[in-house]
Design a protein around this motif. Structure first.
Motif, mmCIF file in Angstrom:
data_model
loop_
_atom_site.group_PDB
_atom_site.id
_atom_site.type_symbol
_atom_site.label_atom_id
_atom_site.label_comp_id
_atom_site.label_asym_id
_atom_site.label_seq_id
_atom_site.Cartn_x
_atom_site.Cartn_y
_atom_site.Cartn_z
ATOM 1 N N THR A 1 2.217 5.399 4.343
ATOM 2 C CA THR A 1 1.119 5.404 3.379
ATOM 3 C C THR A 1 0.198 6.591 3.609
ATOM 4 O O THR A 1 -0.229 7.265 2.661
ATOM 5 C CB THR A 1 0.309 4.096 3.478
ATOM 6 O OG1 THR A 1 1.167 2.979 3.254
ATOM 7 C CG2 THR A 1 -0.827 4.083 2.467
ATOM 8 N N SER B 1 2.233 1.580 -3.630
ATOM 9 C CA SER B 1 1.199 1.958 -4.605
ATOM 10 C C SER B 1 0.748 3.403 -4.431
ATOM 11 O O SER B 1 0.243 4.013 -5.379
ATOM 12 C CB SER B 1 -0.009 1.032 -4.473
ATOM 13 O OG SER B 1 -0.615 1.187 -3.204
ATOM 14 N N SER B 2 0.913 3.948 -3.239
ATOM 15 C CA SER B 2 0.495 5.333 -2.989
ATOM 16 C C SER B 2 1.626 6.336 -3.168
ATOM 17 O O SER B 2 1.431 7.536 -2.976
ATOM 18 C CB SER B 2 -0.065 5.471 -1.575
ATOM 19 O OG SER B 2 0.940 5.169 -0.603
ATOM 20 N N SER B 3 2.808 5.850 -3.526
ATOM 21 C CA SER B 3 3.967 6.719 -3.670
ATOM 22 C C SER B 3 3.866 7.571 -4.936
ATOM 23 O O SER B 3 3.290 7.151 -5.947
ATOM 24 C CB SER B 3 5.258 5.893 -3.700
ATOM 25 O OG SER B 3 6.380 6.702 -3.937
ATOM 26 N N SER B 4 4.448 8.759 -4.881
ATOM 27 C CA SER B 4 4.493 9.626 -6.052
ATOM 28 C C SER B 4 5.611 9.224 -7.005
ATOM 29 O O SER B 4 5.655 9.684 -8.143
ATOM 30 C CB SER B 4 4.698 11.082 -5.616
ATOM 31 O OG SER B 4 5.897 11.217 -4.861
ATOM 32 N N ARG C 1 0.829 -1.209 0.000
ATOM 33 C CA ARG C 1 0.000 0.000 0.000
ATOM 34 C C ARG C 1 0.864 1.261 0.000
ATOM 35 O O ARG C 1 0.509 2.265 -0.630
ATOM 36 C CB ARG C 1 -0.924 0.012 1.217
ATOM 37 C CG ARG C 1 -2.009 -1.044 1.214
ATOM 38 C CD ARG C 1 -2.939 -0.894 0.032
ATOM 39 N NE ARG C 1 -2.419 -1.578 -1.171
ATOM 40 C CZ ARG C 1 -2.848 -1.368 -2.397
ATOM 41 N NH1 ARG C 1 -3.786 -0.467 -2.625
ATOM 42 N NH2 ARG C 1 -2.346 -2.030 -3.412
ATOM 43 N N TYR C 2 1.977 1.197 0.691
ATOM 44 C CA TYR C 2 2.896 2.340 0.685
ATOM 45 C C TYR C 2 3.477 2.564 -0.710
ATOM 46 O O TYR C 2 3.538 3.694 -1.200
ATOM 47 C CB TYR C 2 4.014 2.106 1.693
ATOM 48 C CG TYR C 2 5.218 2.998 1.479
ATOM 49 C CD1 TYR C 2 5.131 4.366 1.719
ATOM 50 C CD2 TYR C 2 6.422 2.470 1.021
ATOM 51 C CE1 TYR C 2 6.230 5.193 1.511
ATOM 52 C CE2 TYR C 2 7.520 3.279 0.811
ATOM 53 C CZ TYR C 2 7.417 4.644 1.051
ATOM 54 O OH TYR C 2 8.502 5.458 0.839
ATOM 55 N N ASN D 1 1.798 9.604 2.237
ATOM 56 C CA ASN D 1 1.688 9.660 0.773
ATOM 57 C C ASN D 1 0.302 10.133 0.336
ATOM 58 O O ASN D 1 0.174 10.940 -0.597
ATOM 59 C CB ASN D 1 1.973 8.290 0.172
ATOM 60 C CG ASN D 1 3.442 7.921 0.212
ATOM 61 O OD1 ASN D 1 4.303 8.795 0.362
ATOM 62 N ND2 ASN D 1 3.745 6.647 0.074
ATOM 63 N N VAL D 2 -0.716 9.616 1.008
ATOM 64 C CA VAL D 2 -2.090 9.996 0.661
ATOM 65 C C VAL D 2 -2.309 11.478 0.917
ATOM 66 O O VAL D 2 -2.931 12.187 0.105
ATOM 67 C CB VAL D 2 -3.087 9.150 1.466
ATOM 68 C CG1 VAL D 2 -4.514 9.663 1.252
ATOM 69 C CG2 VAL D 2 -3.001 7.687 1.057
ATOM 70 N N GLN E 1 -0.570 13.480 -1.783
ATOM 71 C CA GLN E 1 -1.337 13.441 -3.031
ATOM 72 C C GLN E 1 -2.537 14.377 -2.957
ATOM 73 O O GLN E 1 -2.853 15.079 -3.935
ATOM 74 C CB GLN E 1 -1.797 12.015 -3.313
ATOM 75 C CG GLN E 1 -0.692 11.071 -3.751
ATOM 76 C CD GLN E 1 -1.212 9.683 -4.053
ATOM 77 O OE1 GLN E 1 -2.412 9.444 -4.037
ATOM 78 N NE2 GLN E 1 -0.306 8.767 -4.330
ATOM 79 N N ARG E 2 -3.194 14.411 -1.825
ATOM 80 C CA ARG E 2 -4.359 15.284 -1.660
ATOM 81 C C ARG E 2 -3.952 16.753 -1.755
ATOM 82 O O ARG E 2 -4.662 17.556 -2.376
ATOM 83 C CB ARG E 2 -5.009 15.001 -0.309
ATOM 84 C CG ARG E 2 -6.310 15.752 -0.062
ATOM 85 C CD ARG E 2 -6.899 15.369 1.266
ATOM 86 N NE ARG E 2 -7.165 13.934 1.317
ATOM 87 C CZ ARG E 2 -7.558 13.311 2.438
ATOM 88 N NH1 ARG E 2 -7.703 13.986 3.565
ATOM 89 N NH2 ARG E 2 -7.798 12.020 2.407
ATOM 90 N N ARG F 1 5.840 2.681 -7.480
ATOM 91 C CA ARG F 1 4.514 2.187 -7.861
ATOM 92 C C ARG F 1 4.611 0.945 -8.737
ATOM 93 O O ARG F 1 3.749 0.060 -8.676
ATOM 94 C CB ARG F 1 3.716 3.278 -8.579
ATOM 95 C CG ARG F 1 3.319 4.436 -7.691
ATOM 96 C CD ARG F 1 2.195 5.242 -8.321
ATOM 97 N NE ARG F 1 2.576 5.743 -9.639
ATOM 98 C CZ ARG F 1 3.180 6.901 -9.853
ATOM 99 N NH1 ARG F 1 3.516 7.673 -8.822
ATOM 100 N NH2 ARG F 1 3.474 7.299 -11.084
#
Length: 225
Positions: free
Chosen positions: A198, A113-116, A110-111, A201-202, A205-206, A121
């Motif tokens: 994670t 996949s949420s990476s920039s 999950r970490y 990262n979220v 992204q927000r 990813r």
């Protein structure tokens, strides 16, 4: 008149145990069906949860019945033979270490996949789990290679009941340390760490999305003027 807690514990195991056993089997079996669905099996995280559910099913079908007989009826099948003692302990400890390891992998996935970072990813793919899961299973068995060597059925005195454990105090302490670290301390630390990363990262992204929306709105406003 006092209540004998030992008797209460026995009755709880005897009558509540089968209910929990059935619910556990049904729950994990449904998990296997869900995570094998077409919509979820394309995600690498689902593969870790799928294997973890299968591991739990093995636990419910092999380890738990032996524990139930011991706690409910004082029937210890592990002392019937040294081979069965070794098999039981290896199965028990591998499952208890493998399950949190799979949870760590899912948190790490999950970490990633949420990476920039696009390279991170790309590491969150189903094809990666074809390597990580088998390697993790093999490593768990190799970590516990000492169990079938030093664990056996022992009888401390001629009148005492036989037990399925390790006779050497040094190996007993070594096993306790290894087991505590691999099944308790380390999984908790790594799971919390990857979960916090994670979450970071979220949030990043927000913030980037909000900044992009704000920039677009500002640009649109200037164009209208």
């Amino acid at each position: 008149m006092g209540i004998d807690l030992t008797i209460v514990t026995v009755y709880i195991y005897r009558y509540v145990g089968p209910v929990l056993f059935v619910l556990g089997i049904i729950g994990n079996f449904l998990n296997v069906i869900i995570f094998r669905s077409k919509t979820l099996r394309v995600y690498s995280c689902s593969m870790y949860y799928l294997v973890q559910s299968i591991v739990h099913l093995v636990f419910f079908c092999t380890v738990l019945p032996i524990r139930y007989l011991l706690e409910s009826f004082q029937i210890d099948l592990t002392v019937q033979s040294g081979s069965f003692c070794k098999f039981h302990l290896v199965t028990l400890y591998v499952i208890r270490i493998l399950s949190p390891c799979l949870l760590i992998w899912s948190c790490l996935d999950r970490y990633l996949s949420s990476s920039s970072n696009s390279k991170y990813r790309q590491m969150s793919q189903v094809k990666i789990t074809k390597y990580t899961i088998p390697i993790t299973i093999v490593c768990c068995f190799l970590l516990l290679i000492y169990v079938p060597i030093h664990f056996d059925v022992y009888q401390t005195t001629p009148t005492s009941a036989p037990v399925c454990y390790v006779e050497s105090i040094q190996y007993s302490r070594f096993h306790s340390i290894i087991y505590a670290i691999t099944s308790g301390v380390l999984p908790q630390i790594l799971s919390i760490l990857f979960s916090l990363l994670t979450l970071k990262n979220v949030r990043n992204q927000r913030q980037r999305i909000q900044h992009t929306i704000s920039t677009v709105n500002t640009s649109t406003l200037h164009q209208r003027r």
